[in-house]
Design an enzyme around this catalytic site. Structure first.
Site, PDB file in Angstrom:
ATOM      1  N   ARG A 238      -7.178   1.143   5.563  1.00  0.00           N
ATOM      2  CA  ARG A 238      -7.493  -0.293   5.531  1.00  0.00           C
ATOM      3  C   ARG A 238      -8.867  -0.581   6.134  1.00  0.00           C
ATOM      4  NH1 ARG A 238      -2.181   0.599   5.276  1.00  0.00           N
ATOM      5  NH2 ARG A 238      -0.735  -1.012   4.506  1.00  0.00           N
TER       6      ARG A 238
ATOM      7  N   SER B 266       7.993  -2.632   0.600  1.00  0.00           N
ATOM      8  CA  SER B 266       6.827  -1.748   0.520  1.00  0.00           C
ATOM      9  C   SER B 266       5.573  -2.439   1.043  1.00  0.00           C
ATOM     10  CB  SER B 266       6.601  -1.314  -0.933  1.00  0.00           C
ATOM     11  OG  SER B 266       5.302  -0.755  -1.057  1.00  0.00           O
TER      12      SER B 266
ATOM     13  N   ARG C 234      11.763  12.941  -1.369  1.00  0.00           N
ATOM     14  CA  ARG C 234      11.986  13.451  -0.007  1.00  0.00           C
ATOM     15  C   ARG C 234      13.447  13.666   0.329  1.00  0.00           C
ATOM     16  NH1 ARG C 234       7.312  10.568   3.560  1.00  0.00           N
ATOM     17  NH2 ARG C 234       5.800  12.138   2.962  1.00  0.00           N
TER      18      ARG C 234
ATOM     19  N   ARG D  99       4.225   9.516  -9.195  1.00  0.00           N
ATOM     20  CA  ARG D  99       4.742   8.377  -8.419  1.00  0.00           C
ATOM     21  C   ARG D  99       4.575   7.052  -9.170  1.00  0.00           C
ATOM     22  NH1 ARG D  99       2.709   9.056  -2.392  1.00  0.00           N
ATOM     23  NH2 ARG D  99       4.267   7.421  -2.085  1.00  0.00           N
TER      24      ARG D  99
ATOM     25  N   ASP E 219       8.490   7.017   7.010  1.00  0.00           N
ATOM     26  CA  ASP E 219       7.883   8.347   6.871  1.00  0.00           C
ATOM     27  C   ASP E 219       8.480   9.364   7.842  1.00  0.00           C
ATOM     28  OD1 ASP E 219       6.247   7.407   4.869  1.00  0.00           O
ATOM     29  OD2 ASP E 219       4.595   6.926   6.227  1.00  0.00           O
TER      30      ASP E 219
ATOM     31  N   LYS F 284      -3.073   6.770   9.812  1.00  0.00           N
ATOM     32  CA  LYS F 284      -3.478   6.863   8.409  1.00  0.00           C
ATOM     33  C   LYS F 284      -3.544   5.484   7.749  1.00  0.00           C
ATOM     34  CE  LYS F 284      -0.923   9.596   5.663  1.00  0.00           C
ATOM     35  NZ  LYS F 284      -0.393   8.956   4.446  1.00  0.00           N
ATOM     36  N   SER F 285      -2.545   4.657   7.999  1.00  0.00           N
ATOM     37  CA  SER F 285      -2.520   3.328   7.371  1.00  0.00           C
ATOM     38  C   SER F 285      -3.725   2.509   7.806  1.00  0.00           C
ATOM     39  CB  SER F 285      -1.247   2.580   7.785  1.00  0.00           C
ATOM     40  OG  SER F 285      -0.118   3.226   7.268  1.00  0.00           O
TER      41      SER F 285
ATOM     42  N   GLN G   7       2.739  -1.139   0.849  1.00  0.00           N
ATOM     43  CA  GLN G   7       1.672  -0.882  -0.127  1.00  0.00           C
ATOM     44  C   GLN G   7       1.623  -1.997  -1.165  1.00  0.00           C
ATOM     45  OE1 GLN G   7       2.252   3.068  -1.668  1.00  0.00           O
ATOM     46  NE2 GLN G   7       1.973   4.025   0.342  1.00  0.00           N
TER      47      GLN G   7
ATOM     48  N   ARG H  86       4.713  16.026   4.892  1.00  0.00           N
ATOM     49  CA  ARG H  86       5.711  15.776   5.942  1.00  0.00           C
ATOM     50  C   ARG H  86       6.908  16.723   5.836  1.00  0.00           C
ATOM     51  NH1 ARG H  86       3.197  11.630   8.406  1.00  0.00           N
ATOM     52  NH2 ARG H  86       2.364  10.005   7.052  1.00  0.00           N
TER      53      ARG H  86
END
Ligand code: S3P
Length: 454
Positions: free
Chosen positions: A38, A179, A362, A134, A331, A33-34, A181, A405
């Site tokens: 990108r 992070s 989570r 978030r 994750d 996914k990452s 991100q 998840r």
């Protein structure tokens, strides 16, 4: 853009799993996914056509593809499954018509905010109910220093209006939270700032942005000083389109691996899984727990190490997972908690503060799921302890809070638990791993609509 890949977000989808005979077989999981996010974003920025093979075709990524198209890139899926992105050049983004919606994806919205922060576009970025909760303050702070302006909702939430800087300023930014991100948002903003933009990360996080920027020809320097990584990017350089092969997502492979470890009589191989060391904390932890895991056929593909991971039923034992490892398995805590529920003794996980701001809180969602299934556990502000080994667990209905998840992890629990485990809503699995249930069933997993068993 293929709209049929987007499920109806309003449709709630309960699902349940129950004790299964041994899971066996060989599967490949979808693309990482990452790397998928990108590849679309750098492809949209580069000069020329980027061809992406193995792109994850899941809702989070489709939102990024649509966003890049909204900013002016040409994004097209060919019939052979490859994605072709023709970019618009550094600083070439256009004002989209209307708000740009990133659905459930924190990575999508935060990276895209960085990408446009140093180009004079004006746009409202938004997302689903989970994403609207978030925190965006973590990217707003450095991107404002670079000259972008933000009008966020409440204390830094979506929807938020972004006005990119016409006259961007390069910065040196020390990450206050571990992070990838935030790191990526600043580096991507640096692409269209004059001079050198630098990110200092005291704790190494996934390095896909750095690797891919280099593959696209960016001028990047990575060094280490006083135990911190420093990544410096030189702005105002054009990126050159490059073809990308997306490796299998280790975060998706994790579900099949843990399912095999805890289900009697299992022997499962997941092939072509990315083994980037910034992503393999779960494998290290499972090996410490005594897991029978073998990695074969290690090779390099598309700039990343990949390999085939075989997992067999194992007698796991509890361990302590140190806080320093959290970034490399951030994750994977939901599924590790499930493994811990079947391990003898206590598993303690530390440094979990970032779990509070994922697709759900989570830590709270894991604890509630464990409680619903009779698993002995304790939590603190940033830690979790699970005491496993009981054979009577299961029988609970888990609330997923729009978190893919949480849904997949507790469906894995049901495969080895005494009683079935239900999740109230499995629809969000489509954000990252649309064929999760199908692939798991192919291995012998009993996952079904609850009513079909009655
Ligand atoms: C990601 C970084 C991580 C991770 C997320 C993907 C990325 O988030 O949880 O699923 O692709 O950069 P944080 O940067 O918030 O830790």
């Amino acid at each position: 853009m293929p709209h049929d890949m987007m499920a109806d977000p309003a449709a709630r989808h309960p699902l349940a799993s129950r004790k299964s005979a041994g899971l066996t077989g060989r599967i490949a999981v979808p693309g990482d996914k990452s790397i998928s996010h990108r590849s679309l974003m750098l492809g949209a920025t580069a000069i020329g056509e980027t061809v992406i093979t193995g792109l994850l075709e899941a809702q989070d990524i489709i939102h990024s593809a649509q966003a890049m198209a909204a900013f002016g890139a040409h994004v097209e899926r060919h019939r052979d499954g490859t994605w072709h992105v023709t970019g618009i050049g550094t600083g070439g983004y256009q004002d989209p018509v209307g708000p740009v919606d990133f659905g459930n994806s924190g990575t999508g919205v935060r990276l895209a905010a960085g990408l446009i922060a140093t180009t004079p576009v004006a746009v409202t970025l938004t997302g689903d109910q989970s994403l609207q909760k978030r925190p965006m303050g973590r990217i707003i702070a450095p991107l404002e220093q670079m000259g972008a302006r933000f009008e966020a909702t409440g204390d830094g939430r979506l929807p938020m209006k972004v006005t990119g800087a016409g006259d961007a300023v390069p910065i040196s930014y020390r990450l206050p939270v571990a992070s990838a991100q935030v790191k990526s948002a600043v580096l991507l903003a640096g692409l269209n700032a004059p001079g050198i933009t630098e990110v200092i990360e005291p704790v190494a996080t996934r390095d896909h942005t750095e690797r891919m920027l280099e593959a696209f020809g960016a001028s990047l320097r990575v060094s280490e000083r006083d135990g911190a990584r420093r990544i410096a990017i030189e702005g105002h350089k054009e990126l050159t389109a490059t073809d990308i092969q997306v490796p299998g997502d280790p975060s998706s492979a994790a579900f099949a691996i843990v399912a095999a470890l805890i289900t009697d009589g299992s022997d499962v191989t997941v092939r072509d899984v990315m083994l980037n060391p910034t992503r393999t904390g779960l494998i290290d932890t499972l090996l410490e727990m005594g897991a029978d895991i073998e990695i074969a056929n290690r090779r390099v593909s598309g700039g990343e190490e990949i390999g085939d991971i075989t997992a067999r039923t194992s007698a796991l034992k509890g361990v302590t997972v140190p806080a320093e490892r959290a970034a490399s398995m951030i994750d994977e805590y939901p599924v590790l908690s499930v493994a811990a529920a079947f391990a003898s003794g206590r598993t303690r996980m530390e440094g979990l503060n970032e779990l509070r701001v994922k697709e759900s809180d989570r830590l709270a969602a894991i604890a509630a799921g464990l409680a619903a299934n009779g698993v002995d556990h304790k939590t603190g502000p940033d830690w979790l302890e699970v005491t496993g080994g009981a054979n009577t667990i299961g029988g609970g209905e888990v609330v997923t809070h729009m978190d893919h998840r949480i849904a997949m992890s507790f469906l894995v629990m049901g495969l080895a638990a005494h009683e079935p485990v239900a999740v109230d809503d499995a629809s969000m699995i489509a954000t990252s791993f649309p064929d999760f249930a199908g692939l798991m069933r192919g291995l012998g997993a009993d996952i079904a609509e609850q009513d079909s068993w009655r």
